[in-house]
Every structure is written in structure tokens, then in C-alpha cells.
Design an enzyme around this catalytic site. Structure first.
Site, PDB file in Angstrom:
ATOM      1  CE  LYS A  22      -1.641   1.286   4.373  1.00 56.44           C
ATOM      2  NZ  LYS A  22      -1.552   2.794   4.606  1.00 56.44           N
ATOM      3  CG  ASN A  23       2.250   2.573   3.419  1.00 57.40           C
ATOM      4  OD1 ASN A  23       1.139   2.901   3.243  1.00 57.40           O
ATOM      5  ND2 ASN A  23       2.627   2.588   4.810  1.00 57.40           N
ATOM      6  CB  CYS A 117      -4.818   9.906  12.025  1.00 58.86           C
ATOM      7  SG  CYS A 117      -3.282   9.072  12.518  1.00 58.86           S
ATOM      8  NE  ARG A 122       0.837  10.152  10.576  1.00 58.15           N
ATOM      9  CZ  ARG A 122       0.226   9.297  10.229  1.00 58.15           C
ATOM     10  NH1 ARG A 122      -0.800   8.571  10.811  1.00 58.15           N
ATOM     11  NH2 ARG A 122       0.765   8.630   8.994  1.00 58.15           N
ATOM     12  CG  ASP A 305       3.476   1.272   9.859  1.00 61.76           C
ATOM     13  OD1 ASP A 305       3.593   1.732   8.572  1.00 61.76           O
ATOM     14  OD2 ASP A 305       3.239   2.165  10.750  1.00 61.76           O
ATOM     15  NE  ARG A 397      -7.236   4.202   6.178  1.00 66.41           N
ATOM     16  CZ  ARG A 397      -6.617   5.288   6.562  1.00 66.41           C
ATOM     17  NH1 ARG A 397      -6.766   5.690   7.722  1.00 66.41           N
ATOM     18  NH2 ARG A 397      -5.773   5.719   5.819  1.00 66.41           N
TER      19      ARG A 397
HETATM   20  C1  EPZ Z   1       4.461   6.914   6.617  1.00 66.89           C
HETATM   21  O1  EPZ Z   1       3.615   7.819   7.050  1.00 66.89           O
HETATM   22  C2  EPZ Z   1       3.529   5.589   6.456  1.00 66.89           C
HETATM   23  N1  EPZ Z   1       2.265   6.255   5.692  1.00 66.89           N
HETATM   24  C3  EPZ Z   1       3.139   5.293   7.852  1.00 66.89           C
HETATM   25  O2  EPZ Z   1       2.248   3.992   7.678  1.00 66.89           O
HETATM   26  C4  EPZ Z   1       4.121   4.997   8.707  1.00 66.89           C
HETATM   27  O3  EPZ Z   1       3.798   4.809   9.964  1.00 66.89           O
HETATM   28  C5  EPZ Z   1       5.117   6.098   8.892  1.00 66.89           C
HETATM   29  O4  EPZ Z   1       5.534   6.786   7.596  1.00 66.89           O
HETATM   30  C6  EPZ Z   1       6.231   5.962   9.896  1.00 66.89           C
HETATM   31  O5  EPZ Z   1       7.159   5.019   8.947  1.00 66.89           O
HETATM   32  C7  EPZ Z   1       2.514   6.125   4.172  1.00 66.89           C
HETATM   33  O6  EPZ Z   1       3.755   5.697   3.685  1.00 66.89           O
HETATM   34  C8  EPZ Z   1       1.309   6.278   3.299  1.00 66.89           C
HETATM   35  P1  EPZ Z   1       6.399  10.370   8.691  1.00 66.89           P
HETATM   36  P2  EPZ Z   1       4.179   9.620   7.348  1.00 66.89           P
HETATM   37  O7  EPZ Z   1       6.124  11.663   7.901  1.00 66.89           O
HETATM   38  O8  EPZ Z   1       4.797   9.680   5.980  1.00 66.89           O
HETATM   39  C9  EPZ Z   1       6.757  13.580  12.114  1.00 66.89           C
HETATM   40  C10 EPZ Z   1       0.259   2.850   7.825  1.00 66.89           C
HETATM   41  O9  EPZ Z   1       0.029   2.102   8.795  1.00 66.89           O
HETATM   42  N2  EPZ Z   1       6.549  14.479  10.901  1.00 66.89           N
HETATM   43  O10 EPZ Z   1       7.649   9.466   8.604  1.00 66.89           O
HETATM   44  O11 EPZ Z   1       3.111  10.348   7.641  1.00 66.89           O
HETATM   45  C11 EPZ Z   1       5.655  12.772  12.360  1.00 66.89           C
HETATM   46  O12 EPZ Z   1       4.659  13.503  13.437  1.00 66.89           O
HETATM   47  C12 EPZ Z   1       0.799   4.230   8.010  1.00 66.89           C
HETATM   48  O13 EPZ Z   1       0.371   2.351   6.811  1.00 66.89           O
HETATM   49  C13 EPZ Z   1       6.776  15.929  11.390  1.00 66.89           C
HETATM   50  O14 EPZ Z   1       6.984  16.179  12.598  1.00 66.89           O
HETATM   51  O15 EPZ Z   1       5.085   9.463   8.606  1.00 66.89           O
HETATM   52  C14 EPZ Z   1       6.094  11.676  12.996  1.00 66.89           C
HETATM   53  O16 EPZ Z   1       6.437  11.494  14.430  1.00 66.89           O
HETATM   54  C15 EPZ Z   1       0.548   4.563   9.423  1.00 66.89           C
HETATM   55  N3  EPZ Z   1       6.526  16.846  10.299  1.00 66.89           N
HETATM   56  C16 EPZ Z   1       7.602  11.120  12.154  1.00 66.89           C
HETATM   57  O17 EPZ Z   1       7.665  12.670  11.605  1.00 66.89           O
HETATM   58  C17 EPZ Z   1       6.144  16.439   8.915  1.00 66.89           C
HETATM   59  O18 EPZ Z   1       6.042  17.248   8.248  1.00 66.89           O
HETATM   60  C18 EPZ Z   1       7.616  10.230  11.050  1.00 66.89           C
HETATM   61  O19 EPZ Z   1       6.229  10.413  10.102  1.00 66.89           O
HETATM   62  C19 EPZ Z   1       5.890  15.041   8.590  1.00 66.89           C
HETATM   63  C20 EPZ Z   1       6.410  14.261   9.823  1.00 66.89           C
END
Ligand code: EPZ
Length: 419
Positions: A22-23, A117, A122, A305, A397
Site C-alpha cells: 500500500k505504502n 489521526c 501527523r 507499523d 484500509r
Molecule cells: C508513513 O507515514 C506511513 N504512511 C505510515 O504508515 C508509517 O507509520 C510512517 O510513514 C512511519 O514509518 C505512508 O507511507 C502512506 P512520517 P508518514 O512523516 O509519512 C513527524 C500505515 O499504517 N513529521 O514518516 O505520515 C511525524 O509526526 C501508516 O500504513 C513531522 O513532524 O510518517 C512522525 O513523528 C501509518 N512533520 C515522524 O515525523 C512532518 O512534516 C515520522 O512521520 C512530517 C512528519
């Protein structure tokens, strides 16, 4: 409302074939916006999130064709609308991935703020900071991000912390920018690498995907692509843990063992037997599971995850394990449900202490987010008696035909609709 009902205690045996990731599919669907040529994406999993993203692309003007054999074709030659509406973005945050390609190709985008969420706030501040450094003017108005840029220019982007979709969004913007971009402290997930492979097939000039520094030299235009999505490493890990906690033997086909190394190491330390081949894994559960401490971290560390699923296994380990969640601030919601099944878990901030050697007993439980719902399925498979899981829409999902896959392995699992 649909529910999943499980009669636990069966040892799972047999073979399972992993679906496409998916990702990986989501950012690759976003990449189709970058070209006016036709694109073919293969091994696309049949999931609600994929349907949502296809609906979003269609609302922009993309011609999407979903064929039966997991093949999706997307033609973005007639994009006429540059707005991603709230009702779509709120159901799936990854919709925000259209911002980068819309800015890159059309110099403009209006995308609803994704909002938080269940697992955390996020934020997307790092995405926006990256676009601004490439010359985009960003305004937040009525819950939307309005972005404009005559022509994005290459920039040096440093992420305070690795962000998966942040890295992907900036890659999608930089490939058509004027000049060279450097993304530092980039996410190294396999899904980032798969997106880079697609962009290179389209004619982009990208080096370093999968490392913490990605160099992109912008090009004038990009051609269409034909790509096979990588297998889903989180689904792979879910079935590995299913074998471990039901004392079963599962052959996992169409997977990439190299993408689940952190989980293999942790499961082997817990005493689980794992053998790997090029694109398959064999996992044999053990009667006694050893306690293992865990800290989630960005790839190639242990994936957040998989934290909830691994915790289920630790409830039956002979001893206490300490599990720390460092990525999201609210990713322990499954613990309350596991405790209703008899688990002995206490929480201190972002750390959970799991006292093992507990035999879980079935109970009615509620899914709170995608990966927590997978953990409740695993708990139901291991538990004595019947478990009924509600709010299974979370599960749909991100997991394709999960109850069919588990019942083919001998699980007693079915989906019911109750009004
Ligand atoms: C991706 O989400 C995945 N989703 C998530 O999978 C996964 O848990 C996550 O990466 C971490 O591996 C997809 O790829 C569609 P991040 P993403 O930006 O990109 C902080 C699932 O179950 N952050 O890597 O949204 C954030 O708060 C989902 O399939 C900021 O502060 O996660 C977090 O603490 C759930 N500012 C950390 O970075 C930003 O602008 C990592 O988040 C962006 C992120």
C-alpha cells in the site's frame, strides 16, 4: 457494521502470498500526475486506501482504469482541477502526496490540510518547509494549503527528522524543478526506493534513494512508466508473527526478506525459527517465546507499523519485555484492548512494559487504527476462545483479503455483518 469473529488456538500451517505494498502504491499513483503520458502500475493491492487515492486522482481529471489482475492504468493528460478536497484528504492523509507533483507540473495546488489521526497529530510542516525552499509561496486558508510557484527551483532540503511521505513529496516536486535538489536526512524506507525506481523509469535524474541523502537534478519533462509494486513488508511481518504466536509453520511467498531484517532479528532473539530465500520466508513458531526489548525507529530500524503486532507476541513470552514507540505519540491504543484479553501491560509515557507468559482469552474488542486492528486479529488467533473485532473498516484500509488468507492457513476466522 462489519465484525471479524475468530475462534483462537489453531496452529497456522501452509503458504501465503503477500500482496503489493500500500505504502509503495500510493506515492507511485501520485507520480502519474507528473506526466501527460499513460502509466501502468501492476501488483496494486485491492484496498480502501488505494480506491480513495484513485477517486482523488479522478477528481483532478485523471483517467483511471482498474483491471482485474491488480493492474491499474492512469492517464493524467487532461488534469483540469488542482484541488484535493477535504472529504477525500480527511479519509486518507497520504492524499497530501498530490501536492508535490501538482506544484511541479502545474505550478499550483490547493490541498486540504490532512489533519491528525488516531495515532498522532501527523503534522506536515516539513513538507511545506521543503516546498518553500524550492520557491513555492504557501498560504493556509480555511483548512487548505494553497501553494503557488512559477517554476520550482532546486534546493537543499534538510529534514529535522526522517519523514516517509515528506521525502516522497519532495522527490515528486524536485524531479521537474529547475536545477539540482539535495534531500538530507531523507527517509530510507523500501517504499521511497520503489518510488525512485519509478521516477527514474520516467526519465528523472535521481541518485541516493535508500540512503539519507538523495540528489535530484530536475529535467524538463517525464515520460510514462510501467511498474510492478514491491510486496508489502508490513503484511509480510504480520504473517511472520502469526506463525510465531500460533506455534505454526508458514511459508511466506512473494516477499522481500531484506525489507524485514529488523523483524527477523527480533523474532530470532525471541527463539522463532526463520529461514529466508530470495523472495520467500519460512517461519516456524516455538512453544516457548523469549522476551525481547524493542525500540521503534525509522528504516532500517524496527518499523513502528509492526510495534502493535510484535507486542501481541510478547504477551506470551516467558518474562517481561520493554517496548518503546518513538515515532508516533499515540500508538499504544491497542494496549487497552489487549488488556481486556488478559494481557499484563503497563505504560510509562512512550514505553510499555509487557509481563509475558499470559494466555490471552478471547473477548469483544475494538480496532482503533490500521495496524492496531491487525494486532487484534493476531491476538484473537493466539487467544483461547472467541474474539469479536469491531470497526474492521480500519483493517480494510491496508490488508487485502486478510480473513481469506488466514483461513487458508487453518485459522477459524470469519467476517459478519451485524446491524
Ligand atoms: C508513513 O507515514 C506511513 N504512511 C505510515 O504508515 C508509517 O507509520 C510512517 O510513514 C512511519 O514509518 C505512508 O507511507 C502512506 P512520517 P508518514 O512523516 O509519512 C513527524 C500505515 O499504517 N513529521 O514518516 O505520515 C511525524 O509526526 C501508516 O500504513 C513531522 O513532524 O510518517 C512522525 O513523528 C501509518 N512533520 C515522524 O515525523 C512532518 O512534516 C515520522 O512521520 C512530517 C512528519
Amino acid at each position: 457494521m462489519q465484525q471479524i469473529v475468530i475462534q483462537g488456538g489453531k496452529s497456522l500451517k501452509g503458504k501465503v502470498r503477500i500482496s503489493g505494498s500500500k505504502n509503495a502504491a500510493l506515492p507511485i499513483l501520485a507520480a502519474t500526475i507528473l506526466t501527460d503520458k499513460k502509466n501502468i502500475i501492476r501488483n496494486v493491492p485491492k484496498l480502501r486506501d488505494i480506491d480513495t487515492f484513485c477517486r482523488l486522482l479522478t477528481s483532478l481529471g485523471t483517467k483511471i482504469k482498474k483491471e482485474t489482475n491488480k493492474k491499474v492504468s492512469a492517464d493524467c493528460s487532461n488534469i483540469s482541477n488542482l484541488e484535493a478536497p477535504y472529504d477525500l484528504v480527511k479519509t486518507m492523509r497520504a492524499s497530501f502526496l498530490v501536492m508535490g507533483p501538482l506544484l511541479a507540473r502545474f505550478g499550483e495546488a490547493k490541498v486540504s490540510l490532512p489533519g491528525g489521526c488516531a495515532i498522532g497529530a501527523r503534522p506536515i510542516n516539513l513538507h511545506l518547509k521543503g516546498f518553500q525552499s524550492m520557491g513555492a509561496k504557501i498560504k493556509i486558508k480555511d483548512g487548505y494549503v494553497l501553494a503557488k510557484a512559477k517554476h520550482l527551483k532546486g534546493a537543499k532540503i534538510y529534514f529535522d527528522q526522517p519523514t516517509v511521505t515528506g521525502t516522497e513529496n519532495l522527490m515528486l516536486a524536485a524531479v521537474l524543478a529547475k536545477g539540482t535538489s539535495l534531500i538530507e536526512n531523507a527517509a530510507k524506507e523500501p517504499e521511497v526506493v520503489d518510488l525512485a525506481k519509478v521516477l527514474i523509469k520516467m526519465g528523472a535524474n535521481i541518485k541516493g534513494a535508500g540512503t539519507d541523502t538523495i540528489k535530484i537534478v530536475g529535467v524538463a519533462h517525464l515520460k510514462g512508466f510501467d511498474h510492478n509494486i514491491i510486496p508489502d513488508r508490513i503484511e509480510t511481518g504480520t504473517f511472520m508473527i502469526a506463525a510465531a504466536l500460533t506455534n505454526g509453520e508458514i511459508k511466506i511467498l512473494n516477499c522481500i526478506p531484506g525489507n524485514v531484517k529488523a523483524l527477523i532479528v527480533k523474532l530470532q532473539s525471541a527463539g522463532v525459527e526463520i529461514t529466508t530465500k530470495d523472495n520467500s520466508l519460512f517461519v516456524k513458531g516455538k512453544h516457548s517465546i523469549k522476551p525481547v526489548n524493542l525500540v521503534t525507529s525509522p528504516y532500517p530500524g524496527f518499523p513502528t507499523d509492526m510495534q502493535a503486532q510484535f507486542m501481541v507476541l510478547m504477551t506470551m513470552a516467558k518474562g517481561t519485555s520493554i517496548i518503546s514507540e518513538t515515532i508516533f505519540e499515540n500508538r499504544f491504543m491497542h494496549i487497552a484492548e489487549l488488556k481486556r484479553m488478559g494481557a499484563d501491560i503497563s505504560i510509562e509515557g512512550h514505553t510499555a512494559m509487557v509481563k509475558g507468559a499470559k494466555k490471552l482469552s478471547g473477548a469483544p474488542v475494538m480496532a482503533t487504527d490500521l495496524r492496531a486492528s491487525a494486532c487484534l486479529i493476531l491476538a484473537g488467533l493466539a487467544a483461547k476462545g472467541k474474539t469479536t473485532i469491531s470497526r474492521v473498516y480500519h483493517l480494510d484500509r491496508g490488508y487485502e483479503k486478510i480473513e481469506e488468507k488466514f483461513s487458508a492457513l487453518g485459522a477459524s476466522i470469519k467476517r459478519i455483518s451485524n446491524h
